[in-house]
Design an enzyme around this catalytic site. Sequence first.
Site, PDB file in Angstrom:
ATOM      1  N   ASN A 262      -4.074  33.740  78.584  1.00  0.00           N
ATOM      2  CA  ASN A 262      -4.412  33.022  79.813  1.00  0.00           C
ATOM      3  C   ASN A 262      -4.008  33.859  81.023  1.00  0.00           C
ATOM      4  OD1 ASN A 262      -5.240  30.671  78.331  1.00  0.00           O
ATOM      5  ND2 ASN A 262      -3.067  30.223  78.014  1.00  0.00           N
ATOM      6  N   LEU A 263      -4.934  34.128  81.900  1.00  0.00           N
ATOM      7  CA  LEU A 263      -4.724  35.046  83.011  1.00  0.00           C
ATOM      8  C   LEU A 263      -3.526  34.634  83.875  1.00  0.00           C
ATOM      9  CD1 LEU A 263      -5.659  37.468  84.711  1.00  0.00           C
ATOM     10  CD2 LEU A 263      -7.199  35.899  85.933  1.00  0.00           C
ATOM     11  N   ASP A 264      -2.553  35.510  83.978  1.00  0.00           N
ATOM     12  CA  ASP A 264      -1.372  35.327  84.839  1.00  0.00           C
ATOM     13  C   ASP A 264      -0.615  34.041  84.547  1.00  0.00           C
ATOM     14  OD1 ASP A 264      -1.696  37.743  86.211  1.00  0.00           O
ATOM     15  OD2 ASP A 264      -3.094  36.852  87.625  1.00  0.00           O
ATOM     16  N   GLU A 265      -0.676  33.578  83.303  1.00  0.00           N
ATOM     17  CA  GLU A 265       0.021  32.346  82.936  1.00  0.00           C
ATOM     18  C   GLU A 265       0.986  32.549  81.771  1.00  0.00           C
ATOM     19  OE1 GLU A 265      -2.609  29.067  82.321  1.00  0.00           O
ATOM     20  OE2 GLU A 265      -3.632  29.310  84.253  1.00  0.00           O
TER      21      GLU A 265
END
Length: 319
Positions: A262-265
């Site tokens: 999950n992008l930047d998570e």
Amino acid sequence: MPSSPSELSLSKASNTSQQTSSEPKKFDKPKKPEKPELQSLSVNRKVLITDCADAQGLIAKITGVCFQHQLNIIKNKEFVDRDNNRFYMRTELEGEFTDQLFLDDLAKVLPKQNHVKLVEAGKKRIVIMVTKEAHCLGDILMKAYYGGLDVEIAAVVGNYPELGKLVEKFSIPYHYVDHLGVTREQHEQAMLDVILPYQADYLVLAKFMRVLTPNFVSHFTHRIINIHHSFLPAFIGASPYKQAWERGVKIIGATAHFVNDNLDEGPIIKQDVINVDHSYSAQELAHHGRDVEKSVLSKALQLVLSEKVVVYGNKTVVF
């Protein structure tokens, strides 16, 4: 009246005796008995990470096994997540290790479904991935050079050639892997072909500005460290500091985290903020923001290299 020969002889003997007595007597120093040569013992330092269901007496049980194996405990810290009934402990150990036997003995005293990791406490190897921005890369290069970070930088990989000259000043290989004219999957495979032979412990995204696919990430689970500004999700896309300036923000900051699908998570390792006000221009915000980014990334990297970060779920325990 002249002295007789016997008197002369006695006089000479007396003078000789006086001269001899005035000189310090020299004695041979007694030889110290030779000590038997002791066989040098190889003493290693390792870090034990324990993750299991919480139960009574866990600290005593774990340290008891360490004592049975004649291991010296240098440092020890623990944390209990009461909401999920999980126990976490980080133990620095010193001694002679028989790894598998030690881990087997630990498994006997821990609750079922435990996760135990025993790793070397020495220097780790990283590969750094970059695009065009130099501030995070330059900070890591300098700290590794003068000892501020105890790390071996095996190589730097970039999708633009601009940072190659900087890296080469430190006698570190720079690999330019162009992303233009190929698919994302082809580009990532080309990067993997370069990165995997270095057998790095961790990848560091020092402002690498491309989204990585789950296939790439799967090669380095919880081993890719990323840095980004802390405006997400408020200011997405290009020129985040200009967007923040237009909105009149009063704090700016940065977040270092592990990369997942999950992008930047991914699980957060380290964060920091600084105060700003209306007098800052957009350029000044960006300047101070870059300072925070490089500081947070190097601190996060130091924590990870020291085996002080434990991932659980989408969170971390940082000892």
